[in-house]
Write an enzyme that holds these catalytic residues in place. Structure first.
Site, PDB file in Angstrom:
ATOM      1  N   ASN A 165      95.255 -68.362 -49.441  1.00 50.20           N
ATOM      2  CA  ASN A 165      95.835 -69.092 -50.566  1.00 50.20           C
ATOM      3  C   ASN A 165      97.107 -69.738 -50.023  1.00 50.20           C
ATOM      4  O   ASN A 165      98.112 -69.066 -49.844  1.00 50.20           O
ATOM      5  CB  ASN A 165      96.148 -68.118 -51.715  1.00 50.20           C
ATOM      6  N   LYS A 220      99.065 -71.706 -51.402  1.00 50.95           N
ATOM      7  CA  LYS A 220     100.105 -71.921 -52.423  1.00 50.95           C
ATOM      8  C   LYS A 220     100.679 -73.338 -52.241  1.00 50.95           C
ATOM      9  O   LYS A 220      99.929 -74.252 -51.930  1.00 50.95           O
ATOM     10  CB  LYS A 220     101.166 -70.823 -52.341  1.00 50.95           C
ATOM     11  N   HIS A 266      96.007 -66.652 -60.895  1.00 50.62           N
ATOM     12  CA  HIS A 266      96.966 -66.051 -59.959  1.00 50.62           C
ATOM     13  C   HIS A 266      98.226 -65.653 -60.730  1.00 50.62           C
ATOM     14  O   HIS A 266      98.634 -66.351 -61.662  1.00 50.62           O
ATOM     15  CB  HIS A 266      97.304 -67.049 -58.841  1.00 50.62           C
ATOM     16  N   GLU A 322     101.215 -65.965 -60.093  1.00 50.29           N
ATOM     17  CA  GLU A 322     102.260 -67.007 -60.128  1.00 50.29           C
ATOM     18  C   GLU A 322     101.968 -68.021 -61.224  1.00 50.29           C
ATOM     19  O   GLU A 322     102.879 -68.511 -61.895  1.00 50.29           O
ATOM     20  CB  GLU A 322     102.379 -67.666 -58.740  1.00 50.29           C
ATOM     21  N   GLU A 339      95.651 -58.139 -56.978  1.00 50.76           N
ATOM     22  CA  GLU A 339      96.924 -58.476 -56.346  1.00 50.76           C
ATOM     23  C   GLU A 339      98.070 -57.842 -57.134  1.00 50.76           C
ATOM     24  O   GLU A 339      98.502 -58.401 -58.151  1.00 50.76           O
ATOM     25  CB  GLU A 339      97.123 -59.996 -56.315  1.00 50.76           C
ATOM     26  N   GLY A 399     104.201 -61.499 -51.384  1.00 58.42           N
ATOM     27  CA  GLY A 399     105.310 -62.192 -50.723  1.00 58.42           C
ATOM     28  C   GLY A 399     106.523 -61.309 -50.480  1.00 58.42           C
ATOM     29  O   GLY A 399     107.594 -61.796 -50.134  1.00 58.42           O
ATOM     30  N   SER A 454     100.795 -59.275 -49.344  1.00 60.98           N
ATOM     31  CA  SER A 454     101.355 -58.962 -48.019  1.00 60.98           C
ATOM     32  C   SER A 454     100.301 -58.403 -47.060  1.00 60.98           C
ATOM     33  O   SER A 454     100.603 -57.583 -46.197  1.00 60.98           O
ATOM     34  CB  SER A 454     102.533 -57.995 -48.140  1.00 60.98           C
TER      35      SER A 454
HETATM   36  P1  13P Z   1     101.219 -62.901 -49.668  1.00 65.33           P
HETATM   37  O1  13P Z   1     100.075 -62.585 -48.734  1.00 65.33           O
HETATM   38  O2  13P Z   1     102.136 -63.948 -49.151  1.00 65.33           O
HETATM   39  O3  13P Z   1     101.896 -61.651 -50.134  1.00 65.33           O
HETATM   40  O4  13P Z   1     100.542 -63.546 -50.978  1.00 65.33           O
HETATM   41  C1  13P Z   1      99.480 -62.919 -51.564  1.00 65.33           C
HETATM   42  C2  13P Z   1      98.912 -63.815 -52.599  1.00 65.33           C
HETATM   43  O5  13P Z   1      99.537 -64.059 -53.615  1.00 65.33           O
HETATM   44  C3  13P Z   1      97.617 -64.423 -52.339  1.00 65.33           C
HETATM   45  O6  13P Z   1      97.105 -65.039 -53.468  1.00 65.33           O
END
Ligand code: 13P
Length: 249
Positions: A9, A11, A94, A96, A166, A172, A212
């Site tokens: 992803n 982002k 997601h 976010e 997640e 992150g 992560s």
């Molecule tokens: P990270 O791997 O950067 O923690 O992000 C995970 C994520 O949100 C994947 O959709």
């Protein structure tokens, strides 16, 4: 259990002009991996990503879609548009987007149904915040997220859905859930799916862990029986690191 899928992803990272070469690099670095390899990119990168993935094993996904077919929805992108340029996967719900873009369990359900109707594979994200984990309501919350996401979806369609667990506190932050924590929730998700549909259908589901995940911890996480892949943020932005995760399958 389900088919192994490792999805990046991106982002809001990478430019359209960087995309073609980067997807080619992912294809080269992940050659021979024992899993499906997916790059989910920003909308504006998708056409270049699809072009680069042609003739390779890499599949391309979007990070969102709208649940309506067409019309006056300024700034939105439909499932038909994604299909038209050759996209196969789409991330839905997601955390976010739930936090910053008013995504709710209801819109997740509408988007999941639309993706299935149009032949896109939805990657539906669920997960708890740190407060919810500390309050001991992780599985209750995830049961609600799953039940609402799958409302009105037949068993046959449901099997096409990928679920990504997640935990928000692990995204992150460099703070991965332990393999045991991730396995506990992914196993719980499989049980909920078994109750919603049938235990046999639940076995066929791909349930990813995300948060992560990286080249150092992927093998331990992926060794767990209920973790069938990963949704990778930061570590999907460096081809060799991403490839190391796909090799851990
Ligand atoms: P990270 O791997 O950067 O923690 O992000 C995970 C994520 O949100 C994947 O959709």
């Amino acid at each position: 259990m389900g088919k192994y899928i490792i999805a990046g992803n991106w982002k809001m990272n990478k430019l359209p002009s960087e995309t073609y070469d980067y997807v080619k690099a992912v294809a080269a670095a992940t050659a021979g991996s024992n899993c499906e390899v997916v790059c989910c990119t920003p909308y504006v990168c998708l056409a270049n990503a699809v072009e680069a993935a042609k003739g390779t094993h890499v599949k391309i996904g979007a990070e969102n879609l709208h649940f309506e077919d067409k019309g006056a929805f300024t700034g939105e992108v439909s499932a038909d548009m994604l299909k038209d340029i050759g996209v196969d996967y789409v991330i839905i719900g997601h955390s976010e987007r739930r936090e910053y873009n008013n995504e709710t369990d209801e819109t997740v359900n509408l988007k999941t149904k639309k993706a299935l109707e149009k032949g896109l594979i939805p990657i539906v994200c669920v997960g708890e915040s740190l407060e919810q984990r500390e309050a001991g309501i992780t599985m209750d919350l995830i049961a609600i997220q799953i039940k609402k996401a799958f409302a009105g979806i037949s068993a046959e369609d449901a099997k096409k859905v990928v679920i990504a667990y997640e935990p928000i506190w692990a995204i992150g932050t460099g703070k991965t859930a332990t393999a045991e924590q991730a396995e506990e929730v992914c196993g719980g998700i499989r049980k909920i799916i078994g109750e919603l549909y049938c235990p046999k259908c639940a076995e066929d589901f791909t349930i990813q862990y995300g948060g992560s995940m990286n080249d150092q911890n992927a093998a331990e996480l992926l060794a767990k029986p209920n973790i069938d892949g990963g949704l990778i943020g930061g570590a999907s932005l460096v081809a060799d690191k991403f490839a190391a995760i796909t090799k851990a399958c």
